[in-house]
Motif scaffolding. Structure first.
Motif, PDB file in Angstrom:
ATOM      1  N   SER A  87       0.815  -1.218   0.000  1.00 48.47           N
ATOM      2  CA  SER A  87       0.000   0.000   0.000  1.00 48.47           C
ATOM      3  C   SER A  87       0.853   1.275   0.000  1.00 48.47           C
ATOM      4  O   SER A  87       0.373   2.342  -0.373  1.00 48.47           O
ATOM      5  CB  SER A  87      -0.954   0.006   1.184  1.00 48.47           C
ATOM      6  N   HIS A  88       2.110   1.178   0.367  1.00 47.78           N
ATOM      7  CA  HIS A  88       3.008   2.332   0.403  1.00 47.78           C
ATOM      8  C   HIS A  88       3.666   2.617  -0.950  1.00 47.78           C
ATOM      9  O   HIS A  88       4.329   3.637  -1.117  1.00 47.78           O
ATOM     10  CB  HIS A  88       4.114   2.083   1.438  1.00 47.78           C
ATOM     11  N   VAL A  89       3.482   1.735  -1.931  1.00 45.65           N
ATOM     12  CA  VAL A  89       4.166   1.859  -3.220  1.00 45.65           C
ATOM     13  C   VAL A  89       3.487   2.926  -4.091  1.00 45.65           C
ATOM     14  O   VAL A  89       2.275   2.928  -4.255  1.00 45.65           O
ATOM     15  CB  VAL A  89       4.189   0.500  -3.960  1.00 45.65           C
ATOM     16  N   THR A  90       4.293   3.830  -4.637  1.00 43.76           N
ATOM     17  CA  THR A  90       3.806   4.871  -5.542  1.00 43.76           C
ATOM     18  C   THR A  90       4.030   4.416  -6.974  1.00 43.76           C
ATOM     19  O   THR A  90       5.100   3.897  -7.306  1.00 43.76           O
ATOM     20  CB  THR A  90       4.564   6.192  -5.303  1.00 43.76           C
ATOM     21  N   LEU A  91       3.021   4.600  -7.826  1.00 47.22           N
ATOM     22  CA  LEU A  91       3.117   4.211  -9.226  1.00 47.22           C
ATOM     23  C   LEU A  91       3.361   5.436 -10.099  1.00 47.22           C
ATOM     24  O   LEU A  91       2.745   6.481  -9.910  1.00 47.22           O
ATOM     25  CB  LEU A  91       1.830   3.519  -9.681  1.00 47.22           C
ATOM     26  N   PHE A  92       4.250   5.276 -11.077  1.00 47.91           N
ATOM     27  CA  PHE A  92       4.551   6.321 -12.037  1.00 47.91           C
ATOM     28  C   PHE A  92       4.443   5.740 -13.441  1.00 47.91           C
ATOM     29  O   PHE A  92       4.593   4.537 -13.635  1.00 47.91           O
ATOM     30  CB  PHE A  92       5.980   6.859 -11.855  1.00 47.91           C
ATOM     31  N   ARG A  93       4.194   6.605 -14.402  1.00 46.90           N
ATOM     32  CA  ARG A  93       4.205   6.203 -15.804  1.00 46.90           C
ATOM     33  C   ARG A  93       5.097   7.161 -16.576  1.00 46.90           C
ATOM     34  O   ARG A  93       4.940   8.375 -16.492  1.00 46.90           O
ATOM     35  CB  ARG A  93       2.803   6.231 -16.396  1.00 46.90           C
TER      36      ARG A  93
END
Length: 134
Positions: A87-93
Motif C-alpha cells: 500500500s506504500h508503493v507509488t506508481l509512475f508512468r
C-alpha cells in the motif's frame, strides 16, 4: 553490468548481486513468450529469470516505461492496489514528449488509464482494429 553511467543517476537505482544458489525461484521462458516456474538448472542458464523474495518495504515505487502495454499496467497496478503489504508503493508512468526525446515520469492513476482503442462515449467498448495495445 554492475554500474550504470552517471546519466542515469536520477533513477537512484540500487542493484543487488546474489549467488545463483540463493534464488528462490527460476522462471523459464517458453516458446510462446510466456514464463513458467522450473527447477534451477545446473549450471545456471544465461536466459530466464532468477527470482529472490524480498521484504515488501524495500519497494518504494514502480515506474511503467513509456512502451509498457496497457494490460500490463492494469494488471500490475491492480495487484499492488490489492496488496496491503504494498500500500506504500507509488506508481509512475513514463511518457515521451512528442516534440523531443525527453521522457517524464508522472503519477500513474489506473482509473484514468483508458484502453488505447477505447471507443469514446461507449464505456468498456474497444475497437477490434489490430494494433499496438499501448
Amino acid at each position: 553490468m554492475f554500474f550504470k553511467s552517471d546519466q542515469w543517476i536520477h533513477e537512484r537505482e540500487l542493484r543487488l548481486l546474489l549467488h545463483f544458489g540463493d534464488a528462490d525461484t527460476y522462471l523459464e521462458r517458453q516458446d510462446d513468450g510466456t514464463v513458467r516456474e522450473a527447477a534451477l538448472p545446473d549450471p545456471p542458464p544465461f536466459d530466464g529469470l532468477l527470482m529472490r523474495r524480498m521484504p515488501s518495504d524495500v519497494i518504494t515505487s514502480v515506474t511503467f516505461g513509456h512502451r509498457t502495454p496497457w494490460k500490463t499496467r492494469q494488471d500490475v497496478s491492480e495487484r499492488i492496489a490489492g496488496s496491503t503489504d504494498l500500500s506504500h508503493v507509488t506508481l509512475f508512468r513514463a511518457t515521451r514528449d512528442p516534440s523531443s526525446w525527453d521522457v517524464r515520469a508522472t503519477l500513474y492513476d489506473r482509473t484514468d488509464d483508458r484502453h488505447p482503442r477505447a471507443i469514446p462515449g461507449r464505456p468498456g467498448a474497444v475497437s477490434l482494429v489490430p494494433g499496438d495495445d499501448g
